[in-house]
Design a protein around this motif. Structure first.
Motif: not given
Length: 284
Positions: A89, A185, A189, A192
């Motif tokens: 992430g 971003s 996340r 992963e």
């Protein structure tokens, strides 16, 4: 939709994931975007069900994905990253060295993770292989053009690490600002995955740069390059504003490996010079 996903699954099964995958993954992102815009879901299913099924099938494709919150990097670079690894992430910015960026991918690639490189048409594939990146698990998209963001977002759904060169201020290609970086971003996340940027990136977890370097092997008008010693500096908010530096072979002798430079004991250079002078006196 099913045909597209089945095509990607076949590519992973046969190890044929190459630059052709960019077109397929881009098609997936277009399908998802159409659903987001209110388009019709196939076979009358709810839009959310289609997207969730697509995401689940994509996540199941990469059987060798590393099941951990931290992806390993090259051992010589571990001390330059918070927690000694690439955080799932996370985003990382690398300035001044494609070799350094590729070396960040080495540990995860060697462990079986899929990686992608977007927007780097002059990438040296042989050099990447020499650094330990598995070419059988490397997706190359050298010219994403105006679809840069869509291609990167689609690849984040499929691979563990995406190495990107942010687009310049070319017509039709948006700059990567805080808002765009924030959306990516969030996607990183959720999946992963990790993003490594060749160039600055907003709010990167760590910023690495080659701050000093010198090539070895060339004498006074003779010889050939055999390696480069470089000082790599890393800055991260996790270190309370205190950068870390390490002296590395980047690349090492032979042009491929990355290794820490072994420090010579204090006074070793003076001892070498004294030894050479003694030998000269004996010869004289």
């Amino acid at each position: 939709m099913s045909a597209v996903v089945d095509t990607i699954e076949h590519m992973f099964d046969t190890g044929a994931m190459t630059a052709t995958a960019a077109a397929v993954t881009f098609e997936l992102s277009e399908v998802e975007a159409e659903l987001d815009r209110g388009g019709h879901a196939p076979t009358g299913r709810a839009q959310g069900d289609v997207v969730r099924e697509l995401q689940a099938r994509i996540r199941s494709m990469q059987r060798n994905r590393i099941d951990t919150r931290a992806l390993p990097t090259h051992p010589a670079l571990a001390d330059l990253l918070p927690n000694g690894a690439l955080s799932a992430g996370g985003t990382y910015a690398v300035a001044g060295s494609t070799t350094l960026a590729l070396a960040l991918l080495q540990g995860a690639s060697a462990a079986g993770a899929w990686c992608a490189v977007v927007g780097v048409p002059d990438l040296g594939v042989e050099a990447a292989a020499g650094l330990g990146v598995d070419l059988d698990r490397l997706v190359l998209v050298p010219h994403p053009g105006e679809q840069w963001l869509a291609v990167v977002a689609a690849l984040v759904d499929v691979v563990s690490i995406v190495l990107v060169k942010p687009p310049s201020a070319a017509p039709g290609v948006p700059r990567i600002g805080e808002a765009t970086a924030g959306r990516l971003s969030s996607r990183l996340r959720q999946r992963e995955a990790v993003l490594v940027s060749l160039g600055d990136w907003p709010r990167a977890d760590a910023r690495l740069a080659v701050t000093e370097s010198a090539w070895a092997g060339v004498g006074a008008g003779f010889g050939h390059l055999v390696g480069r010693q470089a000082t790599v500096t890393s800055a991260s908010a996790a270190w309370s504003g205190r950068p870390r530096s390490r002296r590395l072979w980047l690349p090492g002798p032979g042009g491929t490996t990355v290794e820490a430079v072994v420090a010579r004991p204090e006074g070793a250079d003076r001892a070498d010079r004294a030894d050479r002078m003694d030998r000269l006196r004996v010869v004289g």
